[in-house]
Design a protein around this motif. Structure first.
Motif, PDB file in Angstrom:
ATOM      1  N   TRP A 102       0.840  -1.191   0.000  1.00  0.00           N
ATOM      2  CA  TRP A 102       0.000   0.000   0.000  1.00  0.00           C
ATOM      3  C   TRP A 102       0.879   1.247   0.000  1.00  0.00           C
ATOM      4  N   ALA A 103       0.337   2.316  -0.524  1.00  0.00           N
ATOM      5  CA  ALA A 103       1.011   3.614  -0.484  1.00  0.00           C
ATOM      6  C   ALA A 103       0.062   4.625   0.155  1.00  0.00           C
ATOM      7  N   PRO A 104       0.588   5.587   0.900  1.00  0.00           N
ATOM      8  CA  PRO A 104      -0.289   6.591   1.514  1.00  0.00           C
ATOM      9  C   PRO A 104      -1.080   7.356   0.458  1.00  0.00           C
ATOM     10  N   GLU A 105      -2.333   7.635   0.781  1.00  0.00           N
ATOM     11  CA  GLU A 105      -3.200   8.421  -0.084  1.00  0.00           C
ATOM     12  C   GLU A 105      -3.493   9.762   0.585  1.00  0.00           C
ATOM     13  N   PRO A 106      -4.004  10.729  -0.175  1.00  0.00           N
ATOM     14  CA  PRO A 106      -4.340  12.018   0.450  1.00  0.00           C
ATOM     15  C   PRO A 106      -5.255  11.830   1.655  1.00  0.00           C
ATOM     16  N   GLY A 107      -4.895  12.444   2.755  1.00  0.00           N
ATOM     17  CA  GLY A 107      -5.660  12.306   3.987  1.00  0.00           C
ATOM     18  C   GLY A 107      -5.110  11.276   4.939  1.00  0.00           C
ATOM     19  N   ASP A 108      -4.190  10.421   4.469  1.00  0.00           N
ATOM     20  CA  ASP A 108      -3.567   9.437   5.348  1.00  0.00           C
ATOM     21  C   ASP A 108      -2.526  10.106   6.235  1.00  0.00           C
ATOM     22  N   HIS A 109      -2.362   9.557   7.433  1.00  0.00           N
ATOM     23  CA  HIS A 109      -1.330  10.023   8.361  1.00  0.00           C
ATOM     24  C   HIS A 109      -0.548   8.787   8.818  1.00  0.00           C
ATOM     25  N   TRP A 110       0.525   8.489   8.100  1.00  0.00           N
ATOM     26  CA  TRP A 110       1.311   7.303   8.400  1.00  0.00           C
ATOM     27  C   TRP A 110       2.611   7.686   9.095  1.00  0.00           C
ATOM     28  N   VAL A 111       2.992   6.851  10.051  1.00  0.00           N
ATOM     29  CA  VAL A 111       4.309   6.928  10.676  1.00  0.00           C
ATOM     30  C   VAL A 111       4.938   5.548  10.527  1.00  0.00           C
ATOM     31  N   MET A 112       6.095   5.474   9.904  1.00  0.00           N
ATOM     32  CA  MET A 112       6.728   4.181   9.662  1.00  0.00           C
ATOM     33  C   MET A 112       7.486   3.721  10.902  1.00  0.00           C
ATOM     34  N   VAL A 193      -5.181   5.179  17.562  1.00  0.00           N
ATOM     35  CA  VAL A 193      -4.114   4.924  16.597  1.00  0.00           C
ATOM     36  C   VAL A 193      -4.278   3.491  16.094  1.00  0.00           C
ATOM     37  N   LEU A 194      -3.910   3.269  14.843  1.00  0.00           N
ATOM     38  CA  LEU A 194      -3.928   1.929  14.245  1.00  0.00           C
ATOM     39  C   LEU A 194      -2.490   1.494  14.021  1.00  0.00           C
ATOM     40  N   VAL A 195      -2.168   0.265  14.442  1.00  0.00           N
ATOM     41  CA  VAL A 195      -0.834  -0.299  14.222  1.00  0.00           C
ATOM     42  C   VAL A 195      -0.989  -1.458  13.247  1.00  0.00           C
ATOM     43  N   SER A 196      -0.364  -1.349  12.078  1.00  0.00           N
ATOM     44  CA  SER A 196      -0.648  -2.277  10.991  1.00  0.00           C
ATOM     45  C   SER A 196       0.618  -2.706  10.272  1.00  0.00           C
ATOM     46  N   LYS A 197       0.543  -3.885   9.673  1.00  0.00           N
ATOM     47  CA  LYS A 197       1.528  -4.289   8.679  1.00  0.00           C
ATOM     48  C   LYS A 197       1.105  -3.726   7.324  1.00  0.00           C
ATOM     49  N   ASN A 198       2.076  -3.527   6.445  1.00  0.00           N
ATOM     50  CA  ASN A 198       1.760  -3.109   5.079  1.00  0.00           C
ATOM     51  C   ASN A 198       1.576  -4.369   4.231  1.00  0.00           C
ATOM     52  N   SER A 199       0.440  -5.038   4.457  1.00  0.00           N
ATOM     53  CA  SER A 199       0.210  -6.338   3.830  1.00  0.00           C
ATOM     54  C   SER A 199      -0.073  -6.232   2.342  1.00  0.00           C
ATOM     55  N   GLY A 200      -0.594  -5.097   1.888  1.00  0.00           N
ATOM     56  CA  GLY A 200      -0.993  -4.977   0.499  1.00  0.00           C
ATOM     57  C   GLY A 200      -2.294  -5.723   0.248  1.00  0.00           C
ATOM     58  N   GLY A 201      -2.837  -5.559  -0.954  1.00  0.00           N
ATOM     59  CA  GLY A 201      -4.075  -6.237  -1.310  1.00  0.00           C
ATOM     60  C   GLY A 201      -5.301  -5.501  -0.800  1.00  0.00           C
ATOM     61  N   ALA A 202      -6.466  -5.999  -1.221  1.00  0.00           N
ATOM     62  CA  ALA A 202      -7.722  -5.318  -0.908  1.00  0.00           C
ATOM     63  C   ALA A 202      -8.440  -5.886   0.304  1.00  0.00           C
ATOM     64  N   SER A 203      -8.167  -7.147   0.668  1.00  0.00           N
ATOM     65  CA  SER A 203      -9.027  -7.828   1.639  1.00  0.00           C
ATOM     66  C   SER A 203      -8.938  -7.238   3.044  1.00  0.00           C
ATOM     67  N   VAL A 204      -7.814  -6.613   3.392  1.00  0.00           N
ATOM     68  CA  VAL A 204      -7.680  -6.043   4.740  1.00  0.00           C
ATOM     69  C   VAL A 204      -7.362  -4.547   4.690  1.00  0.00           C
ATOM     70  N   HIS A 205      -7.616  -3.913   3.546  1.00  0.00           N
ATOM     71  CA  HIS A 205      -7.252  -2.502   3.392  1.00  0.00           C
ATOM     72  C   HIS A 205      -8.278  -1.556   3.998  1.00  0.00           C
ATOM     73  N   ASN A 206      -9.494  -2.013   4.230  1.00  0.00           N
ATOM     74  CA  ASN A 206     -10.542  -1.094   4.684  1.00  0.00           C
ATOM     75  C   ASN A 206     -10.231  -0.451   6.029  1.00  0.00           C
ATOM     76  N   LYS A 207      -9.431  -1.112   6.861  1.00  0.00           N
ATOM     77  CA  LYS A 207      -9.044  -0.484   8.132  1.00  0.00           C
ATOM     78  C   LYS A 207      -8.255   0.798   7.874  1.00  0.00           C
ATOM     79  N   ILE A 208      -7.442   0.806   6.808  1.00  0.00           N
ATOM     80  CA  ILE A 208      -6.668   2.000   6.466  1.00  0.00           C
ATOM     81  C   ILE A 208      -7.611   3.115   6.030  1.00  0.00           C
ATOM     82  N   ARG A 209      -8.633   2.744   5.280  1.00  0.00           N
ATOM     83  CA  ARG A 209      -9.615   3.739   4.831  1.00  0.00           C
ATOM     84  C   ARG A 209     -10.362   4.340   6.016  1.00  0.00           C
ATOM     85  N   VAL A 210     -10.758   3.498   6.974  1.00  0.00           N
ATOM     86  CA  VAL A 210     -11.500   4.002   8.129  1.00  0.00           C
ATOM     87  C   VAL A 210     -10.606   4.905   8.979  1.00  0.00           C
ATOM     88  N   ALA A 211      -9.340   4.534   9.139  1.00  0.00           N
ATOM     89  CA  ALA A 211      -8.413   5.407   9.870  1.00  0.00           C
ATOM     90  C   ALA A 211      -8.311   6.765   9.185  1.00  0.00           C
TER      91      ALA A 211
END
Length: 245
Positions: A102-112, A193-211
């Motif tokens: 995944w790559a950050p999209e507008p509105g995302d706030h990621w800290v690596m 705060v959400l703590v996530s792996k950058n798994s990629g793919g669509a099946s678990v991406h919705n948590k990123i959208r909700v954040a």
């Protein structure tokens, strides 16, 4: 030609099915955490570990494997390293597939974050983290600050982990996760705060959208470095062309 596919992902099954459909002999292997293909798949399957590098070397030799495809989860670093060492010893070509990150999209706030210690350091500003890292937060419960409540989503299990309690709450569920379900979860537990792996793919991406919708920061655990192999791919079709070319 006989190909061993190291699986555990949806894409690994797709690769195994495609190779089998081309008349190749395929063995699909997974560690046992995820479900195996049905017997009707038509190709061989195996469950469980190999017993380290030596066990995998023995398997490659006894089974006369011609090529290995590592299509495991992007964070399955141990089996990927074992595959690299074993195929080098046996002089068997190793190809890797990883779904695109995944790559950050507008509105995302990621800290690596680079590792668990880095995650714990970055959590100091938060009190209600939601972890989607698997069991690791349960195993590292001693790192929880006294005023924090940790929410830890894991695969379903019949066993209660000894670290579970009022301040460390386990949420057992398995993807894919619908957007409505992720919104409901965030509404229920109110993570800051959400703590996530950058798994990629669509099946678990919705948590990123909700954040993103809620303006919540994401502490994103960086992927392990990929080993240098005979070929690394993020496209299944390109990988298949290389294997059958």
């Amino acid at each position: 030609m006989k190909i061993l596919v190291l699986g555990g992902t949806k894409e690994a099954k797709t690769i195994a099915e495609a190779l089998h459909s081309q008349g190749l002999t395929v063995v699909y292997s997974l560690a046992g955490v995820t479900s195996a293909p049905s017997p009707s798949a038509g190709y061989g399957t195996r469950n469980g570990g190999f017993g380290g590098v030596d066990g995998l070397v023995s398997y490659l030799q006894v089974q006369a494997i011609d090529q290995v495809v590592d299509a495991t989860h992007p964070y399955a670093a141990r089996i990927s390293q074992h595959a690299l060492q074993a195929t080098r010893q046996c002089q068997v070509p190793l190809y890797t597939y990883q779904r695109a990150a995944w790559a950050p999209e507008p509105g995302d706030h990621w800290v690596m974050a680079h590792d668990w210690e880095d995650i714990v350091h970055k959590l100091q500003a938060y009190r209600r983290p939601l972890f989607t890292l698997g069991l690791q937060p349960l195993e590292k419960a001693e790192d929880r600050r006294a005023d924090q409540v940790w929410f830890v989503r894991t695969l379903p299990s019949p066993d209660r982990h000894p670290a579970e309690g009022p301040q460390l709450r386990r949420i057992m569920d398995q993807g894919p996760f619908r957007l409505s379900a992720e919104r409901a979860l965030f509404n229920e537990i109110q993570p800051d705060v959400l703590v996530s792996k950058n798994s990629g793919g669509a099946s678990v991406h919705n948590k990123i959208r909700v954040a993103r919708e809620r303006g919540i920061f994401v502490i994103m655990l960086a992927r392990p470095p990929q080993p240098k192999t005979s070929g690394s791919y993020t496209s299944i079709n390109t990988l298949l062309d290389a294997l059958m070319g």
